[in-house]
Design an enzyme around this catalytic site. Sequence first.
Site, PDB file in Angstrom:
ATOM      1  N   ASN A 146       0.843  -1.185   0.000  1.00 15.39           N
ATOM      2  CA  ASN A 146       0.000   0.000   0.000  1.00 15.39           C
ATOM      3  C   ASN A 146       0.888   1.249   0.000  1.00 15.39           C
ATOM      4  OD1 ASN A 146      -2.634   1.632   0.758  1.00 15.39           O
ATOM      5  ND2 ASN A 146      -1.075   2.247   2.248  1.00 15.39           N
ATOM      6  N   GLU A 147       0.862   1.990  -1.100  1.00 17.38           N
ATOM      7  CA  GLU A 147       1.448   3.332  -1.224  1.00 17.38           C
ATOM      8  C   GLU A 147       2.967   3.403  -1.042  1.00 17.38           C
ATOM      9  OE1 GLU A 147      -0.801   6.136   1.115  1.00 17.38           O
ATOM     10  OE2 GLU A 147      -2.592   5.901  -0.116  1.00 17.38           O
ATOM     11  N   ASP A 148       3.647   2.279  -1.132  1.00 15.48           N
ATOM     12  CA  ASP A 148       5.108   2.334  -1.013  1.00 15.48           C
ATOM     13  C   ASP A 148       5.750   2.964  -2.248  1.00 15.48           C
ATOM     14  OD1 ASP A 148       4.658   1.131   1.366  1.00 15.48           O
ATOM     15  OD2 ASP A 148       5.632  -0.768   0.896  1.00 15.48           O
TER      16      ASP A 148
END
Length: 846
Positions: free
Chosen positions: A429-431
Amino acid sequence: MKQLSTQVLTTGWSFKQTDIQDVNAWMPVAKVPTMVHLDLMANNKIPDPFVGMNELAVEWVGEKSWTYRKTLPKVDVKDEASLVLAFDGLDTLAHVKLNGETILKSDNMFVPQRVDISKSYKSSEDNVLEIDFDSALLRAREIEKQHSDHRWLGSNGEMARLGVRKAQFHWGWDWGPVLITCGPWREVRLETYNGRVTDLWLDYEISKDFNSATGTAFASVEGGAGQTVAFNLRLGSDVVLQESAKVGNDGLAKVEFRVHKPALWYPHGYGEQSLYEATASLLHGETLLDTKTKKTGLRKVELVQDKDKHGKSFYFSINGVDVFCGGSDWIPADHFTPRISNDRYRKWLQLMVDGNQVMTRIWGGGIWEEDVFYDTCDELGIMIWHDYMFACGNYPAFPKFLESVKEEATVQLRRLRHHPSITIYAGNNEDYQIQERYDLEYDYKDTDPQHWLKTDFPARYIYEKLLPDVTTAESPNVPYWPGSPWSEGGRKISVYDQSVGDLHQWNVWHGTQEKYQVYDQIGGRFNSEFGLEAFPHIETIEHFVTDSEELYPQSHTIDFHNKAKGHERRNALYIIENFRLETGLKGYIHLTQLAQAEAMMYAYRGWRRQWGDRFCGGALLWQLPDSWPCTSWAIVDYFLRKKPAYYSVARVLAPLAIGVQREHQDWSVTHARPSKTTKYQLWVSSSLQKKVKATIELRFISISSGAEVKSTILEQDVEIATNGATDIMSSVINNLEEEPHVLAARLYVDGKIVARDMDWPQPYKYLPFENQDLHVAFHGHKMHISSKKPVKGLVFEEREGVLLSDSSLDVAPGDEQIVSISGLLASDKPLSWTYLGHGEGHKGKH
């Protein structure tokens, strides 16, 4: 030889702070699974961290080590049987001892552990099991120092969290508290066996015409005594496979199978949720040693990514049926997950089905969920987008960390691969957003995974090499996607690309703080995150605000239970832009909830229309539940109280939904200068697999008088396209000659109203809301609702045990709406309600 025997070690535990040596320091544990905060609360050692500002008073718990102890039951071990301690989950840094001797060290919350204690178990004495749990907080900081060459970057919580394989939200998030847990958070068992079935799974393919399924049933075995495995596959009483196979030297038994005209699994609303029961029985001669049974569904998942006029599509097809994936993102429904009961999981997931949501996304900062979660999604027909457990950070990739990640991924996919509801795995998630924000090294054309490990963004190796390899090996029928969001590279990762991949659209609320009325203009091919905050209902606030002097919108306690950065300005912005300000708490609650409901309606209504040409393949709002009582983006609060947005989303995601909308004209940038004309459009969205004939009605109703300002438009025998959107009409409003009015649309099928929509001039703060003459009449278990003038945002009280068929309503004159109620007795206090312009609300009467 005897059958596997299991003793679940639920009771008889005690615990203490590890460094306190006093014999009286031991305290009782009510039950395992557990977490230390639950046991400290039960022993009155800490206050409830969910109340007031108690979170601050219990921070010390996460800085200490804790020890759990239990005397094992007596077991009679014979016939060279194995005696195994099985730990389904240890949170997180666990040192396990039996009779003072180390038998296990574990450092990954998500990896189950098994230890054979046959030789160390003393049959004539007490056997004492002790588990020391070190502070994950302190260990994480040590790891961060040990790897100082890594760039520990990210958002939410302290960045040392990235080095420990523990639920990341425990470090605090922009919707949750900082409460660093530990303990035996999943089941602990003592097992005795001569042989056991360790796993059972089907590897299969569905034919192109969907008329057959062919594949292999596998069983893995340990223990040495098992000679054959009897396989059985059935659908109800219909047996489709009954065959035995010998166990090979590799510990595997397998048989091939073919199912003619299989009963396929579909998401709800698109077909049946057919589940086969697969069984593997391990035998030594005629003696049954162990049996494993799993329910599974046969289905074909496709992530359709075709080049088109917009860029590249991104949508799901199940068994050849395209599915618009309207739904919501899932975070753990309690910070202390062991106390989420099976019944509570079912209530949460049933909310999705009742709200016409077809997909949920298990977010990467949470947990690999409990079995009941996946079982219930299978049963109810909820598709799962499943992140791997990485969120909002630049994760390290040193060798020991990579080994742990691979073990975690392998064991979890083997646990979950039989679930038909899982339709995609995403690496994080959103890395990749963190990579873009800090300009970490990323060359899309660089295809050397070993080189990726040498960059300052080494986790690329995890998302683009390690995890896809594990997914292909262990769950080949499920698509893999490197991250959420992800847009397939290019100049940069371009996670904000609207033409390809999935998108987290946070330019409403965060980012450029666009008006929510433009959601349809800023969406992408699949909008996997977006949201707007809203206060919970007053009853929830009164739970965590115990001082009546703090019951006002900007109080310290209420602010403390909102972890979003800048929430004061953002909430105020969206209220001031759109509504007349209410300063009382109940009125302010209603305005934040109405803003959220409007925002989510605009988003889903517009994006679902774009499903017509497959520009938008789905939309998953942030978020469905809360992990504690708070103000957040959740559309249902911690106590399962639905916010108005829940109902607004349910209506716009109904199998048939009508939409009517004026074009957006930004009053803020035109200095509130009204436009002379405004275009509007009307359409119908459908998820049905067949065409229907419908009647469309559009009325133009004065806001100030309730009179019709011009003639009703009626379109009959309109053919509504299957599984898409049908444009019905468009026209222009003359704002100079026509007084402010609503566009009230209704959709009839077979003479019955199946959908409504009402479009209002924006913003609401310019409109007169006076003497709307709303009537709510109770007739048994139904409320009959009518008005003399248009009413905006009629919201009913959400009371525990009482279920409403609808709420968050817009009401037009001459259009009575009926809301069904269950759980409200004649002797109960009537429900209260409020609506825009009504101030602090109305007390209902039967």
